[in-house]
Write a protein that holds these residues in place. Structure first.
Motif, PDB file in Angstrom:
ATOM      1  N   GLU A 107       0.831  -1.208   0.000  1.00 35.04           N
ATOM      2  CA  GLU A 107       0.000   0.000   0.000  1.00 35.04           C
ATOM      3  C   GLU A 107       0.863   1.255   0.000  1.00 35.04           C
ATOM      4  O   GLU A 107       0.597   2.210  -0.745  1.00 35.04           O
ATOM      5  CB  GLU A 107      -0.951   0.009   1.196  1.00 35.04           C
ATOM      6  CG  GLU A 107      -1.885   1.216   1.201  1.00 35.04           C
ATOM      7  CD  GLU A 107      -2.859   1.230   2.353  1.00 35.04           C
ATOM      8  OE1 GLU A 107      -3.820   2.023   2.299  1.00 35.04           O
ATOM      9  OE2 GLU A 107      -2.661   0.459   3.318  1.00 35.04           O
ATOM     10  N   THR A 111       0.746   3.803  -3.140  1.00 33.22           N
ATOM     11  CA  THR A 111       0.241   5.162  -2.939  1.00 33.22           C
ATOM     12  C   THR A 111       1.330   6.221  -3.099  1.00 33.22           C
ATOM     13  O   THR A 111       1.026   7.380  -3.375  1.00 33.22           O
ATOM     14  CB  THR A 111      -0.438   5.316  -1.566  1.00 33.22           C
ATOM     15  OG1 THR A 111       0.467   4.897  -0.533  1.00 33.22           O
ATOM     16  CG2 THR A 111      -1.706   4.485  -1.492  1.00 33.22           C
ATOM     17  N   VAL A 170      -9.273  -2.191  -2.492  1.00 31.20           N
ATOM     18  CA  VAL A 170      -9.886  -0.873  -2.315  1.00 31.20           C
ATOM     19  C   VAL A 170     -11.382  -0.945  -1.994  1.00 31.20           C
ATOM     20  O   VAL A 170     -11.870  -0.212  -1.123  1.00 31.20           O
ATOM     21  CB  VAL A 170      -9.646  -0.014  -3.580  1.00 31.20           C
ATOM     22  CG1 VAL A 170     -10.364   1.335  -3.470  1.00 31.20           C
ATOM     23  CG2 VAL A 170      -8.145   0.191  -3.788  1.00 31.20           C
ATOM     24  N   ARG A 171     -12.102  -1.815  -2.701  1.00 32.12           N
ATOM     25  CA  ARG A 171     -13.552  -1.904  -2.466  1.00 32.12           C
ATOM     26  C   ARG A 171     -13.829  -2.774  -1.232  1.00 32.12           C
ATOM     27  O   ARG A 171     -13.107  -3.719  -0.951  1.00 32.12           O
ATOM     28  CB  ARG A 171     -14.279  -2.491  -3.676  1.00 32.12           C
ATOM     29  CG  ARG A 171     -14.179  -1.640  -4.941  1.00 32.12           C
ATOM     30  CD  ARG A 171     -15.158  -2.123  -6.006  1.00 32.12           C
ATOM     31  NE  ARG A 171     -16.527  -1.836  -5.601  1.00 32.12           N
ATOM     32  CZ  ARG A 171     -17.377  -2.725  -5.106  1.00 32.12           C
ATOM     33  NH1 ARG A 171     -17.006  -3.994  -4.929  1.00 32.12           N
ATOM     34  NH2 ARG A 171     -18.607  -2.386  -4.779  1.00 32.12           N
ATOM     35  N   LYS A 172     -14.897  -2.452  -0.543  1.00 31.39           N
ATOM     36  CA  LYS A 172     -15.297  -3.216   0.634  1.00 31.39           C
ATOM     37  C   LYS A 172     -16.773  -3.540   0.535  1.00 31.39           C
ATOM     38  O   LYS A 172     -17.632  -2.664   0.612  1.00 31.39           O
ATOM     39  CB  LYS A 172     -15.018  -2.406   1.915  1.00 31.39           C
ATOM     40  CG  LYS A 172     -15.479  -3.088   3.197  1.00 31.39           C
ATOM     41  CD  LYS A 172     -14.659  -4.335   3.498  1.00 31.39           C
ATOM     42  CE  LYS A 172     -15.037  -4.921   4.858  1.00 31.39           C
ATOM     43  NZ  LYS A 172     -14.303  -6.189   5.135  1.00 31.39           N
ATOM     44  N   GLY A 178     -11.383  -4.824   0.866  1.00 28.58           N
ATOM     45  CA  GLY A 178     -11.315  -3.472   1.389  1.00 28.58           C
ATOM     46  C   GLY A 178     -10.241  -3.264   2.446  1.00 28.58           C
ATOM     47  O   GLY A 178     -10.499  -2.672   3.495  1.00 28.58           O
ATOM     48  N   TRP A 180      -7.439  -1.456   2.051  1.00 28.01           N
ATOM     49  CA  TRP A 180      -6.814  -0.142   1.918  1.00 28.01           C
ATOM     50  C   TRP A 180      -7.853   0.962   2.074  1.00 28.01           C
ATOM     51  O   TRP A 180      -9.040   0.743   1.821  1.00 28.01           O
ATOM     52  CB  TRP A 180      -6.158   0.007   0.552  1.00 28.01           C
ATOM     53  CG  TRP A 180      -4.981  -0.881   0.304  1.00 28.01           C
ATOM     54  CD1 TRP A 180      -4.434  -1.806   1.145  1.00 28.01           C
ATOM     55  CD2 TRP A 180      -4.196  -0.934  -0.894  1.00 28.01           C
ATOM     56  NE1 TRP A 180      -3.368  -2.421   0.560  1.00 28.01           N
ATOM     57  CE2 TRP A 180      -3.190  -1.901  -0.690  1.00 28.01           C
ATOM     58  CE3 TRP A 180      -4.247  -0.247  -2.092  1.00 28.01           C
ATOM     59  CZ2 TRP A 180      -2.244  -2.212  -1.664  1.00 28.01           C
ATOM     60  CZ3 TRP A 180      -3.306  -0.546  -3.064  1.00 28.01           C
ATOM     61  CH2 TRP A 180      -2.316  -1.523  -2.860  1.00 28.01           C
ATOM     62  N   ASN A 181      -7.401   2.159   2.449  1.00 27.90           N
ATOM     63  CA  ASN A 181      -8.333   3.282   2.582  1.00 27.90           C
ATOM     64  C   ASN A 181      -7.817   4.588   1.990  1.00 27.90           C
ATOM     65  O   ASN A 181      -8.399   5.646   2.204  1.00 27.90           O
ATOM     66  CB  ASN A 181      -8.704   3.504   4.055  1.00 27.90           C
ATOM     67  CG  ASN A 181      -7.490   3.714   4.937  1.00 27.90           C
ATOM     68  OD1 ASN A 181      -6.439   4.140   4.461  1.00 27.90           O
ATOM     69  ND2 ASN A 181      -7.625   3.412   6.216  1.00 27.90           N
ATOM     70  N   ARG A 182      -6.728   4.538   1.219  1.00 30.19           N
ATOM     71  CA  ARG A 182      -6.169   5.769   0.651  1.00 30.19           C
ATOM     72  C   ARG A 182      -6.293   5.850  -0.871  1.00 30.19           C
ATOM     73  O   ARG A 182      -5.731   6.747  -1.496  1.00 30.19           O
ATOM     74  CB  ARG A 182      -4.690   5.914   1.052  1.00 30.19           C
ATOM     75  CG  ARG A 182      -4.515   6.264   2.524  1.00 30.19           C
ATOM     76  CD  ARG A 182      -3.056   6.547   2.842  1.00 30.19           C
ATOM     77  NE  ARG A 182      -2.277   5.319   2.901  1.00 30.19           N
ATOM     78  CZ  ARG A 182      -0.944   5.288   2.959  1.00 30.19           C
ATOM     79  NH1 ARG A 182      -0.258   6.405   2.951  1.00 30.19           N
ATOM     80  NH2 ARG A 182      -0.322   4.128   3.043  1.00 30.19           N
ATOM     81  N   ASN A 184      -9.002   6.055  -4.056  1.00 28.81           N
ATOM     82  CA  ASN A 184     -10.386   6.389  -4.414  1.00 28.81           C
ATOM     83  C   ASN A 184     -10.972   5.311  -5.327  1.00 28.81           C
ATOM     84  O   ASN A 184     -10.390   4.989  -6.373  1.00 28.81           O
ATOM     85  CB  ASN A 184     -10.411   7.751  -5.115  1.00 28.81           C
ATOM     86  CG  ASN A 184     -11.814   8.303  -5.303  1.00 28.81           C
ATOM     87  OD1 ASN A 184     -12.785   7.560  -5.336  1.00 28.81           O
ATOM     88  ND2 ASN A 184     -11.911   9.609  -5.437  1.00 28.81           N
ATOM     89  N   LYS A 185     -12.104   4.786  -4.972  1.00 30.36           N
ATOM     90  CA  LYS A 185     -12.766   3.763  -5.788  1.00 30.36           C
ATOM     91  C   LYS A 185     -13.023   4.252  -7.209  1.00 30.36           C
ATOM     92  O   LYS A 185     -13.038   3.464  -8.157  1.00 30.36           O
ATOM     93  CB  LYS A 185     -14.091   3.339  -5.144  1.00 30.36           C
ATOM     94  CG  LYS A 185     -13.956   2.569  -3.860  1.00 30.36           C
ATOM     95  CD  LYS A 185     -15.311   2.126  -3.328  1.00 30.36           C
ATOM     96  CE  LYS A 185     -16.146   3.309  -2.861  1.00 30.36           C
ATOM     97  NZ  LYS A 185     -17.415   2.856  -2.217  1.00 30.36           N
ATOM     98  N   ASP A 230     -18.222   4.624  -7.832  1.00 30.58           N
ATOM     99  CA  ASP A 230     -17.841   3.217  -7.636  1.00 30.58           C
ATOM    100  C   ASP A 230     -18.165   2.389  -8.872  1.00 30.58           C
ATOM    101  O   ASP A 230     -18.976   1.465  -8.824  1.00 30.58           O
ATOM    102  CB  ASP A 230     -18.569   2.655  -6.406  1.00 30.58           C
ATOM    103  CG  ASP A 230     -18.091   1.263  -6.008  1.00 30.58           C
ATOM    104  OD1 ASP A 230     -17.011   0.847  -6.484  1.00 30.58           O
ATOM    105  OD2 ASP A 230     -18.800   0.589  -5.233  1.00 30.58           O
TER     106      ASP A 230
END
Length: 247
Positions: A107, A111, A170-172, A178, A180-182, A184-185, A230
């Motif tokens: 990640e 990023t 990335v998607r959850k 899901g 990762w959180n940084r 953008n979908k 999304d």
């Protein structure tokens, strides 16, 4: 019923944990067991060919080797091979990923480039470049496995397995991890395989006739008309529609 309504219905009905099971195999079934970005990347990179054989191979691997010495990796994987990858190729990806884990995370590496441009291809290139740098190894099978630096979209490989891994990261939801959180979908690009490519053309979602990275980008742009935040929520449904020959 419009195409969007059909796809939204499919997304809703397939967004359940049971959609991926022993009767409906997908490589993510192995990645789910570990919930780890590096193991998930191994699962995605080997995700080509017959899905039963993919899952069988992935389940045969000892992922604790990603924390072990080079010698232990070599000894444990000396008889492991998969289609285009020899045992040496399998050993190489484990060694390269082990070395990467020792200096950074996937990640962080992704990023470091992606956040500069919002282009996921730049993030993938950063990982590919680092893997070759950390473990300088080359073979036809290994190059097929992790790819090369991508500098163009037309006529280039669709990066399907890399894009699928990013979707998982990335998607959850009930399908994707899901972790990762940084990222953008909305910046994700659809992991275009032959099922998705063909069903998208039949549904009028894709006009491009060449199966390449540009086609994946163009299909993603079309799906943004249905959900700009999304677009890849439609990916798994499109894949299953093609795989199950519904369209």
């Amino acid at each position: 019923m419009s195409i969007k309504e059909i796809l939204d219905r499919e997304v809703a009905s397939r967004n359940c944990y049971e959609e991926v099971c022993e009767d409906k195999l997908d490589p993510i079934i192995v990645a789910r067991k570990y919930n780890d970005e590096t193991i998930a990347l191994v699962c995605s990179l080997f995700a080509y060919g017959n899905v039963k054989q993919i899952v069988k191979f992935l389940e045969s691997l000892d992922y604790s080797l990603l924390e072990k010495s080079d010698r232990e990796i070599e000894n444990a994987l000396q008889n492991h091979y998969y289609r285009f990858q020899t045992a040496d190729d399998v050993v190489a990806i484990f060694k390269a990923l082990k070395r990467l884990k020792e200096v950074t995370t996937l990640e962080e590496l992704f990023t470091s480039k992606y956040l500069q441009t919002s282009n996921v291809i730049d993030g993938i290139n950063a990982i590919v470049e680092k893997l070759y740098e950390l473990y300088p190894y080359s073979s036809k099978g290994y190059t097929f496995l992790i790819g090369k630096i991508t500098t163009k979209t037309k006529g280039a490989g669709a990066l399907k397995r890399w894009m699928m891994w990013l979707r998982w990261m990335v998607r959850k939801d009930n399908i994707d991890l899901g972790l990762w959180n940084r990222v953008n979908k909305a910046d994700l690009i659809i992991p275009l395989d032959t099922h998705t490519f063909n069903v998208s053309k039949r549904l009028g979602l894709l006009q491009r006739k060449t199966y390449d990275l540009q086609a994946a980008i163009e299909l993603t742009e079309t799906l943004k008309e249905f959900d700009k935040e999304d677009p890849l929520k439609y990916d798994f449904a499109l894949y299953r529609l093609g795989q199950e020959k519904i369209f």
